[in-house]
Design an enzyme around this catalytic site. Structure first.
Site, PDB file in Angstrom:
ATOM      1  N   SER A 212       0.833  -1.197   0.000  1.00  0.00           N
ATOM      2  CA  SER A 212       0.000   0.000   0.000  1.00  0.00           C
ATOM      3  C   SER A 212       0.878   1.261   0.000  1.00  0.00           C
ATOM      4  CB  SER A 212      -0.956  -0.044   1.192  1.00  0.00           C
ATOM      5  OG  SER A 212      -1.991   0.877   1.074  1.00  0.00           O
ATOM      6  N   ASP A 439      -8.660  -4.329  -6.211  1.00  0.00           N
ATOM      7  CA  ASP A 439      -8.165  -3.773  -4.943  1.00  0.00           C
ATOM      8  C   ASP A 439      -8.975  -2.522  -4.600  1.00  0.00           C
ATOM      9  OD1 ASP A 439      -6.592  -2.262  -3.005  1.00  0.00           O
ATOM     10  OD2 ASP A 439      -4.925  -3.593  -3.498  1.00  0.00           O
ATOM     11  N   HIS A 467      -7.233  -5.977  -0.619  1.00  0.00           N
ATOM     12  CA  HIS A 467      -6.140  -5.011  -0.687  1.00  0.00           C
ATOM     13  C   HIS A 467      -4.788  -5.702  -0.571  1.00  0.00           C
ATOM     14  CE1 HIS A 467      -3.974  -1.359  -0.394  1.00  0.00           C
ATOM     15  NE2 HIS A 467      -3.840  -1.334   0.925  1.00  0.00           N
TER      16      HIS A 467
END
Length: 498
Positions: A212, A439, A467
């Site tokens: 991320s 995602d 995710h």
């Protein structure tokens, strides 16, 4: 998104796979910059339970004044199981910004591939401003409760002004309580910290897994130190070219895509609270949200009412992991059919790391502090509102909530010094970028964009939900990633795993 120097114990052995090259600690440029002592420091690792070892590294608060104030960076590692076959350290960052890398390694180190745990120290750290590394703390629990419960889907100017007042208060609290730190918590400074940590553990090259926001941190590291890259995995990519507001707009569209995937699955079985088709599901969700906007849901956890904003946050949390879909279905059933928002609130609390006693980790304060200084934001409330309106058109269920949530940045006491720009990392060895097709938080298009920007970028994709990809347990992703980290041999560019 989230502090002793002594003789090294157990941190020697292994040069990060880079051969017998000089580390940055011995380079004339490093010495001339005044950073030699930082690069040459020896860490004192101490047992901290569960087979883990902890240490604190020192970095300069201001890289332009390395002889000034210092920041202690909290570190943790799970030592390599086979010392004789040890390659070096595998650094990690779980994202945020604001996520604790120390907590991440404690929770997830055993989830990394067996061969990686055998041959690497799995290393986590709290970036500056996060967790135990001189944390930015601005707001009390009650203040954050009020901020998160506030209406971030305003229907008129009065509601806009109300949330603007809360956003100003958020920024003002940070100015009052953390003004000395705020100019120095950006991603570029954190990337420079990582190079010092690399040298401090004895690696001449950097091996890294970032998820991320951790992909943005890794990409900036590669741009700043391309020759020091051994192997970088950037999983759930953030696009460095995207503006601050553009990032929020695209992210809201990602949540919309993820919700449609959840709804498509939910309506296949009887009793789905959203209805019997995807199109009906979206209408029913919108109707439920409008109703919650007028009459917040009750909950049995505490005295808080579950507002529309908290309900959306709870839904968004469950979209991060497909394994949460059954829980989301249960939470929506309770909320839509019984007016009970207890489960949605529990999910929302998990997102922002609110504890049962009403206190929070510093994740939210750190997240805002890093985001507000990394990229410029719209100049005023009117411009911000225009962007939020655009997001709501493109992502009806999530656009307004995601975009308005960043409003404190337009009142931030410290302004960004950089503009969004492509990252090329010219001269770096192959860098693997992983994207998941549906995602919610980091849209797949960002992974495609980052892989193209990087001169040595290689795109690895997962046709899946949730995710990030690596820790989901997909054999194709795991094998390709582990092989690359162990050997530096990347998968074929464009590989798609199912």
């Amino acid at each position: 998104m989230v502090a002793t120097l002594a003789a090294a114990t157990g941190c020697s052995g292994g040069d990060g796979g880079g051969g017998k090259e000089a580390t940055a600690a011995t380079s004339p440029a490093t010495a001339a910059s005044g950073l030699g002592a930082f690069y040459g420091q020896k860490l004192s690792w101490k047992s901290c339970g569960g087979g883990f070892e902890c240490a604190t590294a020192q970095v300069p608060l201001d890289y332009a004044k390395p002889s000034g104030e210092k920041v202690g960076i909290s570190m943790i590692r799970l030592p390599a199981q086979d010392k004789s076959a040890r390659i070096g350290s595998l650094f990690t960052n779980p994202g945020g910004p604001g996520g604790s890398g120390v907590d991440f390694v404690r929770q997830a180190a055993q989830s990394f591939g067996a061969d990686l745990r055998k041959r690497f120290d799995i290393v986590g750290f709290d970036p500056r401003g996060v967790g135990a590394s001189d944390p930015v703390r601005c707001n009390t629990g009650p203040q954050l409760d009020k901020f998160f419960a506030a209406d971030t889907s305003p229907d008129d100017q009065q509601e806009v002004n109300a949330f603007a007042a809360l956003s100003k208060e958020f920024a003002s609290n940070c100015k009052a309580k953390a003004s000395a730190e705020l100019p120095y918590v950006g991603t570029k400074d954190a990337a420079h910290d990582m190079d010092i940590l690399r040298a401090a553990v004895g690696d001449s090259k950097f091996t890294y897994y970032g998820a991320s926001y951790g992909t943005y941190l890794g990409a900036i590291y590669a741009e700043e130190f391309p020759k020091n890259v051994r192997a970088l995995v950037l999983d759930g990519a953030v696009d460095p070219k995207e503006s601050a507001i553009g990032t929020l707009v695209e992210q809201s569209k990602g949540f919309e895509t993820a919700f449609r995937a959840f709804a498509k699955d939910c309506v296949k079985s009887a009793g789905c609270p959203l209805g019997t088709s995807t199109s009906v599901a979206e209408k029913n969700l919108a109707s439920f949200m409008a109703k919650t906007d007028k009459t917040p849901l009750a909950n049995t956890r505490d005295s808080r009412k579950v507002t529309e904003s908290l309900a959306v946050m709870g839904i968004a949390t469950a979209l991060y992991l497909k394994d949460y879909w059954p829980l989301l279905r249960q939470a929506l059933t309770q909320a839509m059919q019984k007016g009970d928002g207890t489960l949605l609130l529990a999910l929302a609390d998990q997102m922002v790391e609110r504890k049962p006693n009403g206190t929070y980790s510093n994740q939210t304060d750190a997240n805002m502090a890093v985001n507000c200084i990394d990229k410029p934001n719209p100049p005023n409330l009117a411009a911000y509102g225009k962007a939020a309106d655009q997001a709501k058109k493109e992502a009806p269920n999530f656009g307004s909530f995601v975009v308005w949530g960043g409003l404190p940045c337009i009142y931030w006491p410290v302004q960004p010094k950089q503009q969004p720009q492509a990252v090329h990392a010219k001269g770096a060895k192959p860098i693997v970028v992983i994207g998941t097709l549906r995602d919610p938080a980091t849209p797949y298009k960002w992974a495609q964009s980052l892989a193209k920007q990087l001169d040595s970028g290689v795109l690895l994709s997962l046709d899946g939900d949730g995710h990030t990809a690596y820790l989901q347990g997909n054999a194709c992703i795991t094998q390709a990633t582990d092989k690359y980290l162990l050997t530096t041999e990347p998968p074929k560019d464009g590989t798609l795993c199912h």
